[in-house]
Scaffold this motif. Structure first.
Motif, PDB file in Angstrom:
ATOM      1  N   ALA A   1      10.819  50.049  -0.521  1.00 36.22           N
ATOM      2  CA  ALA A   1      11.704  49.486   0.488  1.00 36.22           C
ATOM      3  C   ALA A   1      10.906  48.859   1.624  1.00 36.22           C
ATOM      4  N   ALA A   2       9.860  49.538   2.059  1.00 34.51           N
ATOM      5  CA  ALA A   2       9.036  49.015   3.148  1.00 34.51           C
ATOM      6  C   ALA A   2       8.351  47.712   2.747  1.00 34.51           C
ATOM      7  N   VAL A   3       7.802  47.682   1.542  1.00 35.48           N
ATOM      8  CA  VAL A   3       7.116  46.479   1.063  1.00 35.48           C
ATOM      9  C   VAL A   3       8.083  45.304   0.978  1.00 35.48           C
ATOM     10  N   ALA A   4       9.310  45.547   0.514  1.00 33.08           N
ATOM     11  CA  ALA A   4      10.293  44.465   0.407  1.00 33.08           C
ATOM     12  C   ALA A   4      10.604  43.869   1.777  1.00 33.08           C
ATOM     13  N   VAL A   5      10.728  44.718   2.787  1.00 32.63           N
ATOM     14  CA  VAL A   5      10.999  44.219   4.139  1.00 32.63           C
ATOM     15  C   VAL A   5       9.810  43.410   4.656  1.00 32.63           C
ATOM     16  N   LEU A   6       8.606  43.910   4.448  1.00 32.43           N
ATOM     17  CA  LEU A   6       7.424  43.188   4.924  1.00 32.43           C
ATOM     18  C   LEU A   6       7.259  41.855   4.203  1.00 32.43           C
ATOM     19  N   ARG A   7       7.514  41.837   2.906  1.00 33.16           N
ATOM     20  CA  ARG A   7       7.411  40.570   2.165  1.00 33.16           C
ATOM     21  C   ARG A   7       8.433  39.558   2.687  1.00 33.16           C
ATOM     22  N   GLY A   8       9.630  40.031   2.962  1.00 31.71           N
ATOM     23  CA  GLY A   8      10.642  39.127   3.500  1.00 31.71           C
ATOM     24  C   GLY A   8      10.240  38.562   4.841  1.00 31.71           C
ATOM     25  N   ALA A   9       9.656  39.413   5.680  1.00 32.83           N
ATOM     26  CA  ALA A   9       9.210  38.947   6.992  1.00 32.83           C
ATOM     27  C   ALA A   9       8.074  37.942   6.863  1.00 32.83           C
ATOM     28  N   MET A  10       7.141  38.181   5.933  1.00 37.09           N
ATOM     29  CA  MET A  10       6.018  37.261   5.754  1.00 37.09           C
ATOM     30  C   MET A  10       6.488  35.923   5.182  1.00 37.09           C
ATOM     31  N   ALA A  11       7.496  35.946   4.324  1.00 39.11           N
ATOM     32  CA  ALA A  11       8.003  34.701   3.754  1.00 39.11           C
ATOM     33  C   ALA A  11       8.580  33.802   4.842  1.00 39.11           C
ATOM     34  N   GLU A  12       9.064  34.415   5.911  1.00 38.41           N
ATOM     35  CA  GLU A  12       9.606  33.629   7.020  1.00 38.41           C
ATOM     36  C   GLU A  12       8.499  33.013   7.871  1.00 38.41           C
TER      37      GLU A  12
END
Length: 239
Positions: free
Chosen positions: A42-53
């Motif tokens: 869950a944490a990795v998914a949130v961080l990946r989403g933030a980095m994609a932005e």
């Protein structure tokens, strides 16, 4: 003795084990007194989403999170979920593909800073260090893609603790990856749930702990495990 239900039961058991392993490490949210953990997935998914932005000169690759110094981590003040990591500061290890012809240290520093900020502001992770390694050089600017939205199967709130947790702003649904969504022992309660990405996971967990403690006789010690961070429309059903 083998019955007609044997393969079906075995398949269900295997699916449950696979689901549990898929969570990855159970990472501490906040500090020793916060009584909250989040699945690494869950944490990795949130961080990946933030980095994609935010990414401009590179693409985030492999991403792993662990306690930076487990031997020096303090003891949790709340009993953790099974196999959870101790509540010490975390270390993020990330690889990235960077655009050639651009200063690599600047690209790595930008990603490092963005990961620090997203971990703190979107989740509530206490991060001691971020190690960024450039593993590939790109000749052309990377194509921007958004992570595939996560789906989660919800669980019904059937007791006072579960209903109290489900009513906290930022809780999308209870979940049951480790078994029943609410696990109780004398003087202790553990609640498993998914949170809304619009709310910081640690803030939601703290509010859930207070709501559950107030709703259950004897004001037990409460631990919270966040298994997913998803939009409400990504909940596929209730068990």
């Amino acid at each position: 003795m083998t019955t007609g239900e044997g393969p079906q039961r075995a398949g269900g058991w295997a699916a449950a084990v696979g689901q549990r392993l898929g969570l990855g490490r159970l990472l501490p949210l906040g500090g020793p007194a916060d009584g909250a953990w989040i699945a690494e997935r869950a944490a990795v998914a949130v961080l990946r989403g933030a980095m994609a932005e935010q990414e401009r000169d590179g693409v985030l690759g492999r991403l792993r999170i662990a306690v930076a110094a487990p031997d020096q981590a303090p003891e949790p003040e709340v009993e953790p979920p099974p196999s959870a990591l101790p509540p010490g500061p975390l270390r993020i290890v990330a690889s990235m593909s960077a655009l050639s012809g651009r200063p690599l240290p600047a690209a790595a520093d930008a990603l490092r800073s963005a990961l620090f900020t997203a971990a703190r502001d979107r989740l509530g992770l206490v991060v001691a260090e971020v190690d960024v390694r450039v593993t590939e050089l790109l000749d052309t600017p990377p194509e921007r893609t958004s992570p595939t939205p996560v789906e989660v199967r919800g669980a019904r709130a059937t007791e006072d603790a579960g209903r109290a947790a489900a009513g906290v702003p930022g809780v999308v649904t209870l979940t049951r990856t480790l078994g029943h969504p609410v696990h109780t022992d004398p003087g202790r309660v553990r609640v498993e749930l998914a949170t809304d990405p619009a709310h910081r996971a640690l803030d939601v967990a703290r509010a859930v702990r207070g709501a559950v403690a107030a709703a259950v006789e004897g004001r037990p010690s409460v631990a919270v495990l966040v298994t997913a961070v998803v939009e409400r429309d990504r909940v596929t059903g209730l068990d």
